[in-house]
Scaffold this active site. Sequence first.
Site, PDB file in Angstrom:
ATOM      1  N   CYS A   7       0.867  -1.185   0.000  1.00  0.00           N
ATOM      2  CA  CYS A   7       0.000   0.000   0.000  1.00  0.00           C
ATOM      3  C   CYS A   7       0.901   1.232   0.000  1.00  0.00           C
ATOM      4  CB  CYS A   7      -0.980  -0.011   1.168  1.00  0.00           C
ATOM      5  SG  CYS A   7      -0.225   0.095   2.806  1.00  0.00           S
ATOM      6  N   ARG A  13      -3.318  -0.507   5.516  1.00  0.00           N
ATOM      7  CA  ARG A  13      -3.910  -1.618   4.755  1.00  0.00           C
ATOM      8  C   ARG A  13      -2.995  -2.826   4.595  1.00  0.00           C
ATOM      9  NH1 ARG A  13      -5.310   2.098  -0.274  1.00  0.00           N
ATOM     10  NH2 ARG A  13      -3.353   2.959   0.529  1.00  0.00           N
ATOM     11  N   ASP A 123      -8.420   3.783   1.223  1.00  0.00           N
ATOM     12  CA  ASP A 123      -7.425   4.167   2.221  1.00  0.00           C
ATOM     13  C   ASP A 123      -8.133   4.672   3.482  1.00  0.00           C
ATOM     14  OD1 ASP A 123      -5.332   5.136   3.664  1.00  0.00           O
ATOM     15  OD2 ASP A 123      -4.399   6.194   1.989  1.00  0.00           O
TER      16      ASP A 123
HETATM   17  P1  4NP Z   1      -1.837   2.907   4.043  1.00  0.00           P
HETATM   18  O1  4NP Z   1      -2.475   4.275   4.555  1.00  0.00           O
HETATM   19  O2  4NP Z   1      -1.305   3.193   2.650  1.00  0.00           O
HETATM   20  O3  4NP Z   1      -3.001   1.962   4.013  1.00  0.00           O
HETATM   21  O4  4NP Z   1      -0.765   2.521   5.031  1.00  0.00           O
HETATM   22  C1  4NP Z   1      -1.761   5.471   4.619  1.00  0.00           C
HETATM   23  C2  4NP Z   1      -0.910   5.694   5.672  1.00  0.00           C
HETATM   24  C3  4NP Z   1      -0.222   6.898   5.766  1.00  0.00           C
HETATM   25  C4  4NP Z   1      -0.388   7.858   4.789  1.00  0.00           C
HETATM   26  C5  4NP Z   1      -1.239   7.630   3.725  1.00  0.00           C
HETATM   27  C6  4NP Z   1      -1.928   6.414   3.636  1.00  0.00           C
HETATM   28  N1  4NP Z   1       0.298   9.097   4.884  1.00  0.00           N
HETATM   29  O5  4NP Z   1       0.055   9.984   4.040  1.00  0.00           O
HETATM   30  O6  4NP Z   1       1.132   9.247   5.786  1.00  0.00           O
END
Ligand code: 4NP
Length: 155
Positions: A7, A13, A123
């Site tokens: 991800c 995720r 997300d």
């Molecule tokens: P992930 O979610 O891709 O599911 O881990 C996110 C976690 C952090 C960020 C964006 C999406 N961020 O911008 O820090």
Amino acid sequence: MKILMVCLGNICRSPLAEGILQHKAKAAGLLWEVDSAGTSNYHIGEPPHRLSQKVALQHGIDISHQKGRQFTARDIQSFDKIFVMDTSNYADVQRMAGKYWDASKVDLLLNAIHPQSQQNVPDPWYGNEDGYHQVFNLISEACDCIIAKAQQGQH
Ligand code: 4NP
């Protein structure tokens, strides 16, 4: 079989996807190695988001030991299959893979449920706890399909 879940942050995720597939593969008697990574460098070395940890634990899955890491081009060679959570992850992995890119190894996770439907695991980062439950259920259903296909010899 070595499977990588990818991800953006590797804290919401894909840590859930790693924990869920590991848990289900083990229960099915499959000796699979499952790992996860993020396309960004935002959360390297961090444990999964507290709500991902909480929701996983409610289903008997402990992901607290995981540490965020960034996807690298070499992961394309090291893994048999790479599942990405959304189309933006897919584009990033393709770009970062460079000369190692192998389209046959990379797919959207939800295509395991509905082949070629190109649906994203949303997300949950900007939302509340409900989003984490929704994401857990989507990923869990996809992992059931991955294991069912493997057991039917479709891999
Ligand atoms: P992930 O979610 O891709 O599911 O881990 C996110 C976690 C952090 C960020 C964006 C999406 N961020 O911008 O820090």
